[in-house]
Design a protein around this motif. Sequence first.
Motif, mmCIF file in Angstrom:
data_model
loop_
_atom_site.group_PDB
_atom_site.id
_atom_site.type_symbol
_atom_site.label_atom_id
_atom_site.label_comp_id
_atom_site.label_asym_id
_atom_site.label_seq_id
_atom_site.Cartn_x
_atom_site.Cartn_y
_atom_site.Cartn_z
ATOM 1 N N PHE A 78 -9.711 7.418 2.888
ATOM 2 C CA PHE A 78 -9.662 8.189 4.132
ATOM 3 C C PHE A 78 -10.375 9.533 3.962
ATOM 4 C CE2 PHE A 78 -6.168 5.382 5.553
ATOM 5 C CZ PHE A 78 -6.610 5.160 6.843
ATOM 6 N N ARG A 79 -10.257 10.129 2.777
ATOM 7 C CA ARG A 79 -10.981 11.375 2.531
ATOM 8 C C ARG A 79 -12.489 11.154 2.559
ATOM 9 N NH1 ARG A 79 -8.145 15.653 -0.004
ATOM 10 N NH2 ARG A 79 -5.939 15.197 -0.309
ATOM 11 N N GLU B 261 1.350 16.345 -9.265
ATOM 12 C CA GLU B 261 2.346 15.306 -9.082
ATOM 13 C C GLU B 261 2.466 14.422 -10.296
ATOM 14 O OE1 GLU B 261 1.472 13.162 -5.608
ATOM 15 O OE2 GLU B 261 1.496 14.902 -4.285
ATOM 16 N N ASP B 262 1.437 14.395 -11.150
ATOM 17 C CA ASP B 262 1.476 13.554 -12.328
ATOM 18 C C ASP B 262 2.137 14.221 -13.509
ATOM 19 O OD1 ASP B 262 0.152 11.635 -10.940
ATOM 20 O OD2 ASP B 262 -1.839 12.314 -11.537
ATOM 21 N N GLY B 263 2.515 15.499 -13.376
ATOM 22 C CA GLY B 263 3.331 16.116 -14.397
ATOM 23 C C GLY B 263 2.637 17.224 -15.135
ATOM 24 N N GLY B 264 1.323 17.185 -15.370
ATOM 25 C CA GLY B 264 0.694 18.183 -16.192
ATOM 26 C C GLY B 264 -0.017 19.258 -15.406
ATOM 27 N N GLY B 265 -0.623 18.899 -14.287
ATOM 28 C CA GLY B 265 -1.452 19.844 -13.574
ATOM 29 C C GLY B 265 -0.680 20.963 -12.929
ATOM 30 N N ALA B 266 0.561 20.723 -12.514
ATOM 31 C CA ALA B 266 1.293 21.736 -11.788
ATOM 32 C C ALA B 266 1.577 22.938 -12.660
ATOM 33 C CB ALA B 266 2.599 21.133 -11.255
ATOM 34 N N HIS B 267 2.132 22.725 -13.841
ATOM 35 C CA HIS B 267 2.488 23.844 -14.692
ATOM 36 C C HIS B 267 1.263 24.467 -15.319
ATOM 37 C CE1 HIS B 267 6.689 22.785 -14.209
ATOM 38 N NE2 HIS B 267 6.372 21.534 -14.500
ATOM 39 N N ALA B 268 0.192 23.688 -15.505
ATOM 40 C CA ALA B 268 -0.995 24.232 -16.133
ATOM 41 C C ALA B 268 -1.685 25.251 -15.243
ATOM 42 C CB ALA B 268 -1.985 23.111 -16.482
ATOM 43 N N VAL C 66 -16.143 7.278 -4.786
ATOM 44 C CA VAL C 66 -15.710 7.751 -6.111
ATOM 45 C C VAL C 66 -15.463 9.256 -6.088
ATOM 46 C CG1 VAL C 66 -16.460 8.069 -8.494
ATOM 47 C CG2 VAL C 66 -16.812 5.872 -7.369
ATOM 48 N N GLU C 67 -16.334 10.001 -5.423
ATOM 49 C CA GLU C 67 -16.143 11.449 -5.335
ATOM 50 C C GLU C 67 -14.848 11.791 -4.613
ATOM 51 O OE1 GLU C 67 -18.477 15.439 -3.662
ATOM 52 O OE2 GLU C 67 -19.229 13.420 -3.246
ATOM 53 N N ALA C 68 -14.550 11.070 -3.537
ATOM 54 C CA ALA C 68 -13.306 11.328 -2.807
ATOM 55 C C ALA C 68 -12.086 10.997 -3.660
ATOM 56 C CB ALA C 68 -13.284 10.511 -1.513
ATOM 57 N N LEU C 69 -12.155 9.903 -4.427
ATOM 58 C CA LEU C 69 -11.035 9.546 -5.300
ATOM 59 C C LEU C 69 -10.843 10.585 -6.394
ATOM 60 C CD1 LEU C 69 -11.560 5.683 -5.673
ATOM 61 C CD2 LEU C 69 -9.752 6.848 -4.422
ATOM 62 N N GLU C 70 -11.943 11.122 -6.943
ATOM 63 C CA GLU C 70 -11.824 12.154 -7.969
ATOM 64 C C GLU C 70 -11.216 13.431 -7.383
ATOM 65 O OE1 GLU C 70 -15.720 12.631 -9.531
ATOM 66 O OE2 GLU C 70 -15.573 10.899 -10.883
ATOM 67 N N GLN C 71 -11.629 13.805 -6.187
ATOM 68 C CA GLN C 71 -11.042 14.981 -5.549
ATOM 69 C C GLN C 71 -9.568 14.769 -5.262
ATOM 70 O OE1 GLN C 71 -13.411 15.752 -2.079
ATOM 71 N NE2 GLN C 71 -15.161 16.559 -3.243
ATOM 72 N N ASP C 72 -9.203 13.576 -4.836
ATOM 73 C CA ASP C 72 -7.803 13.282 -4.570
ATOM 74 C C ASP C 72 -6.993 13.310 -5.861
ATOM 75 O OD1 ASP C 72 -5.895 12.451 -2.427
ATOM 76 O OD2 ASP C 72 -5.603 10.757 -3.779
ATOM 77 N N LEU D 83 0.822 -1.206 0.000
ATOM 78 C CA LEU D 83 0.000 0.000 0.000
ATOM 79 C C LEU D 83 0.856 1.255 0.000
ATOM 80 C CD1 LEU D 83 -2.742 -1.006 2.602
ATOM 81 C CD2 LEU D 83 -2.862 -1.140 0.116
ATOM 82 N N SER D 84 2.008 1.216 0.642
ATOM 83 C CA SER D 84 2.863 2.398 0.727
ATOM 84 C C SER D 84 3.869 2.467 -0.403
ATOM 85 C CB SER D 84 3.601 2.413 2.080
ATOM 86 O OG SER D 84 4.479 1.306 2.179
ATOM 87 N N VAL D 85 4.169 1.330 -1.029
ATOM 88 C CA VAL D 85 5.200 1.308 -2.070
ATOM 89 C C VAL D 85 4.618 1.648 -3.433
ATOM 90 C CG1 VAL D 85 6.900 -0.145 -3.240
ATOM 91 C CG2 VAL D 85 6.594 -0.337 -0.783
ATOM 92 N N ILE D 86 3.413 1.149 -3.730
ATOM 93 C CA ILE D 86 2.799 1.366 -5.043
ATOM 94 C C ILE D 86 1.977 2.658 -4.996
ATOM 95 C CG2 ILE D 86 1.258 0.410 -6.778
ATOM 96 C CD1 ILE D 86 1.974 -2.349 -5.794
ATOM 97 N N PRO D 87 2.302 3.659 -5.817
ATOM 98 C CA PRO D 87 1.604 4.961 -5.749
ATOM 99 C C PRO D 87 0.106 4.866 -5.985
ATOM 100 C CG PRO D 87 3.635 5.145 -7.031
ATOM 101 C CD PRO D 87 3.418 3.688 -6.779
ATOM 102 N N THR D 88 -0.341 4.007 -6.910
ATOM 103 C CA THR D 88 -1.776 3.914 -7.190
ATOM 104 C C THR D 88 -2.538 3.393 -5.981
ATOM 105 O OG1 THR D 88 -1.354 1.733 -8.185
ATOM 106 C CG2 THR D 88 -1.466 3.622 -9.667
ATOM 107 N N LEU D 89 -1.946 2.458 -5.237
ATOM 108 C CA LEU D 89 -2.600 1.968 -4.027
ATOM 109 C C LEU D 89 -2.640 3.055 -2.952
ATOM 110 C CD1 LEU D 89 -1.205 -1.683 -3.746
ATOM 111 C CD2 LEU D 89 -3.418 -0.923 -4.612
ATOM 112 N N ARG D 90 -1.566 3.835 -2.853
ATOM 113 C CA ARG D 90 -1.583 4.962 -1.911
ATOM 114 C C ARG D 90 -2.691 5.937 -2.260
ATOM 115 N NH1 ARG D 90 4.147 5.372 -2.561
ATOM 116 N NH2 ARG D 90 3.818 7.322 -3.675
ATOM 117 N N HIS D 91 -2.880 6.152 -3.549
ATOM 118 C CA HIS D 91 -3.938 7.059 -4.007
ATOM 119 C C HIS D 91 -5.317 6.548 -3.592
ATOM 120 C CE1 HIS D 91 -6.555 9.388 -6.552
ATOM 121 N NE2 HIS D 91 -6.869 8.338 -7.292
#
Length: 288
Positions: free
Chosen positions: A126-127, A232-239, A219-225, A112-120
């Motif tokens: 939790f949210r 962190e995925d590369g596109g949203g920060a600079h956009a 699903v709503e919490a996962l979309e917000q997360d 759960l802590s090693v694989i990023p998708t599982l952490r997500h």
Amino acid sequence: MTVRDRVRTIVDASWFQALIITLILVNALILGVETSPRVMATHGDLLHRVDVAILGVFVLELLLRLFAHRRDFLSDPWSWFDIVIVGVALLPTSGPFAVLRVLRVLRVLRLLSVIPTLRHVVSGLFRAMPGMISILFLVMLLLYVSGVMATQLFRDVSPEYFGDLPTSLFSLFQVSTGDSWASIAHTVMEHKPMAWIFFVLFILVSTFVALNLFIAVAVEALEQDSGGRGGEDGGGAHAFGTDPDGGPARGQELILAELRALRAEVADLRRERERDQDRARARASVEG
């Protein structure tokens, strides 16, 4: 480059993370094989040595991450999760603590802590906890009201299922899970044929509606997360003018630098155009 920088490069490398994931999966396989008495009788010592070696690698990994990141490592909740999981595996498993041996399987949860998708996914759940708690309270309220109604309606015809309130609550919980609900309903309907209305409405509300509400909140919490992690995925920060390394201020500086560069390019193009126009006028005057 200092020693800490070299260690940080190693522990943050993709090949190192892949190695840890592989060891976790191998360790999970070993823990499953250890449940076979026949295999343990022939290869028990080898499996135990491999298990201890993998545990040693996990401890070394945590020490390297602590040395490389220091405060950042201790401020990360997932790091504490790893520490607890590995620490449980280090507890003695002999004598009065033999029951703790079963807790070794918790090492598999390190995925759960090693694989990023599982952490997500876990972060999203939790949210969603506040919303899920509200839905759970709604379901409990519905179960209580239905239990009181069922006790008053069916106590005389089916005392084994609805003789008192606790029995009715357990029977309705069993109905909501779909476990033998038909036999309970038929037992009551032998004496009260219209009782199917109560059971159908209870199943529709408690099972389908409540389950869909849980899914919708998750699903709503996962979309917000996902939206919060876009940078962190590369596109949203600079956009959106942010940067994972420097925050919003760093993102604004990058945007201003880009604007200055564009302004300089426009000025160069304007000067070049003016020079072309001057050369064209000079050529026209010579020809005239």
